[in-house]
Design a protein around this motif. Sequence first.
Motif, short mmCIF file in Angstrom:
data_model
loop_
_atom_site.label_atom_id
_atom_site.label_comp_id
_atom_site.label_asym_id
_atom_site.label_seq_id
_atom_site.Cartn_x
_atom_site.Cartn_y
_atom_site.Cartn_z
N ASN A 142 0.83 -1.30 -0.10
CA ASN A 142 -0.02 0.05 -0.02
C ASN A 142 0.83 1.38 0.18
OD1 ASN A 142 -2.57 -1.22 -0.10
ND2 ASN A 142 -2.66 -1.40 2.09
N PHE A 143 1.96 1.21 0.96
CA PHE A 143 2.80 2.34 0.89
C PHE A 143 3.52 2.76 -0.65
CE2 PHE A 143 7.50 3.33 1.28
CZ PHE A 143 7.45 4.62 1.57
N HIS A 181 -8.60 -0.77 5.25
CA HIS A 181 -7.68 -1.27 6.05
C HIS A 181 -6.89 -0.35 6.76
CE1 HIS A 181 -4.52 -4.14 7.42
NE2 HIS A 181 -5.54 -4.80 7.54
N VAL A 182 -6.41 -0.73 8.02
CA VAL A 182 -5.60 0.26 8.71
C VAL A 182 -4.48 0.42 8.15
CG1 VAL A 182 -4.63 -1.69 10.07
CG2 VAL A 182 -4.79 0.57 11.05
N THR A 183 -3.73 -0.35 7.21
CA THR A 183 -2.58 -0.14 6.69
C THR A 183 -2.48 0.77 5.50
OG1 THR A 183 -2.87 -2.05 5.11
CG2 THR A 183 -1.50 -2.38 6.99
N ILE A 184 -3.77 1.21 5.18
CA ILE A 184 -4.24 2.38 4.35
C ILE A 184 -3.58 3.70 4.99
CG2 ILE A 184 -5.60 3.75 2.99
CD1 ILE A 184 -4.95 1.46 1.23
N LEU A 185 -4.06 3.65 6.25
CA LEU A 185 -3.89 4.94 7.11
C LEU A 185 -2.47 5.10 7.31
CD1 LEU A 185 -6.80 4.50 9.54
CD2 LEU A 185 -6.77 5.77 7.25
N THR A 186 -1.76 3.77 7.53
CA THR A 186 -0.52 3.80 7.86
C THR A 186 0.23 4.34 6.75
OG1 THR A 186 -0.63 1.92 9.25
CG2 THR A 186 1.54 2.62 8.62
N ALA A 187 0.06 3.88 5.38
CA ALA A 187 0.35 4.41 4.38
C ALA A 187 0.50 5.80 4.08
CB ALA A 187 0.09 3.49 3.03
N LEU A 188 -0.79 6.34 4.23
CA LEU A 188 -0.92 7.83 4.03
C LEU A 188 -0.08 8.54 5.01
CD1 LEU A 188 -4.87 7.90 3.78
CD2 LEU A 188 -3.20 8.28 1.84
N HIS A 257 -6.62 3.41 -6.31
CA HIS A 257 -5.54 2.15 -5.84
C HIS A 257 -6.63 1.34 -5.28
CE1 HIS A 257 -2.80 -0.04 -3.58
NE2 HIS A 257 -3.30 -0.01 -2.58
N VAL A 258 -6.13 -0.08 -5.53
CA VAL A 258 -7.13 -1.22 -4.79
C VAL A 258 -6.34 -1.97 -3.88
CG1 VAL A 258 -8.13 -3.30 -5.57
CG2 VAL A 258 -8.33 -1.44 -7.11
N ASP A 259 -6.85 -2.06 -2.89
CA ASP A 259 -6.11 -2.94 -1.79
C ASP A 259 -6.82 -4.10 -1.79
OD1 ASP A 259 -5.06 -4.24 0.40
OD2 ASP A 259 -5.67 -2.66 2.02
N GLY A 260 -6.11 -5.02 -2.43
CA GLY A 260 -6.58 -6.43 -2.57
C GLY A 260 -5.87 -7.48 -1.87
N ALA A 261 -5.22 -7.18 -0.66
CA ALA A 261 -4.24 -8.09 -0.03
C ALA A 261 -4.58 -9.54 -0.43
CB ALA A 261 -4.04 -7.65 1.42
N PHE A 262 -5.88 -9.78 0.08
CA PHE A 262 -6.18 -11.39 -0.17
C PHE A 262 -7.32 -11.24 -1.07
CE2 PHE A 262 -9.05 -9.80 3.23
CZ PHE A 262 -10.15 -10.11 2.94
N GLY A 263 -8.25 -10.47 -1.26
CA GLY A 263 -9.43 -10.55 -2.34
C GLY A 263 -9.30 -10.42 -3.74
N LEU A 264 -7.94 -9.61 -4.08
CA LEU A 264 -7.67 -9.76 -5.65
C LEU A 264 -7.37 -10.94 -6.19
CD1 LEU A 264 -7.38 -7.21 -7.48
CD2 LEU A 264 -4.89 -7.45 -7.41
N TRP A 265 -6.96 -11.87 -5.20
CA TRP A 265 -6.83 -13.36 -5.73
C TRP A 265 -8.47 -13.89 -6.47
CZ3 TRP A 265 -2.17 -14.71 -7.08
CH2 TRP A 265 -1.08 -14.21 -6.15
#
Length: 461
Positions: A142-143, A181-188, A257-265
């Motif tokens: 994400n970052f 997801h919380v890691t989007i916030l961290t990335a921001l 941006h698409v955060d698809g950590a698991f769902g993109l599969w």
Amino acid sequence: MTMPDALLRRALELAEEFRGRDPHLPVFPRITVEELRRALGGPAPEHGEPAERVLNHLVRGAEPGIVASAGPRFFGFVIGGSLPVATAADWMTSVWDQNGPIWSTSPAASVVEEVAAQWLLEFLDLPRHCSVGFVTGGGTANFTCLAAARNHLLRQAGWDVEADGLQAAPRIHVLIGEEAHVTILTALRMVGLGERSAIRIKADDQGRMLPGELRRALAPLSGPILVCTQAGDVNSGHFDPFFDLIQAVRERAGWMHVDGAFGLWARISERLKPLTHGAELADSWTVDAHKWLNVPYDCGLAITAHPQAHMAAMGSTAAYIIPGQGRRDNFSFVPEFSRRARGFTVYAALRHLGRSGMRDLVECCCARARQMARLLAPQPGVAILNDVVLNQVLVRFRDDDDFTRAVIARVQQDGTCWLGGTTWKGNAAMRISVSNWSTTERDIELSANAILNSARIEAPG
Ligand SMILES: Cc1ncc(COP(=O)(O)O)c(C=O)c1O
């Protein structure tokens, strides 16, 4: 001193012992922090010890604190579990001990990432010209993607953020879903855009961003636009309506941006792919290999449709670096410099499964999630809170927060399986994620029974 080969053989023996453990041991170990500290701690060693003794000590000390999260009845977080071929490739990665940043440090790591990246784009059916960085996980992906977005959007606005920073740059408007997801916030935070300034867009009862709300939020904004969407809500497993969202983003020349950590599969399965309709039109994607591709930690993928922006944000050079000159330098796409050669495990998993095996893995996990929901749903006092479209099941007991949390604690204590809790739309819920290649129907039956037995306890108070 033990010969290295003997040491590796000892490691193999210990690995076999570990894998041959009684499968009915509690999934989460019953050990206290004091016991682990006693087993592993002590004063900093003044003098060394023989390698085999250290290995034995580490394994004997650590194993009582090892969670069976690689096993078939771990349903917490979205952890996956390693395919045997990926574990074996990971061993070779360690034995080879390649530093993976540039062609000059490892031609094999360079070509394997190049090949695996192309296979991934084909399997996920994303534009074939995309750039792919092999990073530590979804958070770092994400970052990386948001750093590429920042470069691209500000370049469009006439600003070179890599050279001149953000202090006087045009403002980027960031819009993210209510359930991001919380890691989007961290990335921001990490890319200097800040988490509080992000506009949160309302979602529906399954966590899907509402396109009308996005349009309403965009209307008064002028200047660069970054919209973060998600494929696979970490709780419900649902997908934002990408096709509708991308229309609104494109009208503003924004970046999606698409955060698809698991769902993109899900895109590997013809049956599930419609859930991701329009995701292929985005500008960047996060997907984790250590989740649903079932390779060992740590391995995520940062994919962008803008290789120049990706490389401008991540690339580096120095007088002593020998550039690849047409051959892939892996570090051009990731924040790290020296790094593990992560492509080997991804290559091995993709080659072993092939498209059909990968599809079966994803579809099987989803079928097991539906099986779990089917076994739990008819029981009195049990409510399934989400439409089970993917691998996630949210369960609530007696419509009571305290009781639901008590059931979760009881299941964790029972040890047949492990799962965690969450809050969904303001209510406590049990969260079940199925993402391991080895989970069978029998594992689901045993686990559903353990959950239902735990739910027979009386409500506290
Ligand atoms: C949707 C989503 N994004 C990002 C992440 C973070 O991934 P990682 O834990 O690999 O950094 C997760 C992890 O569960 C996730 O589910």
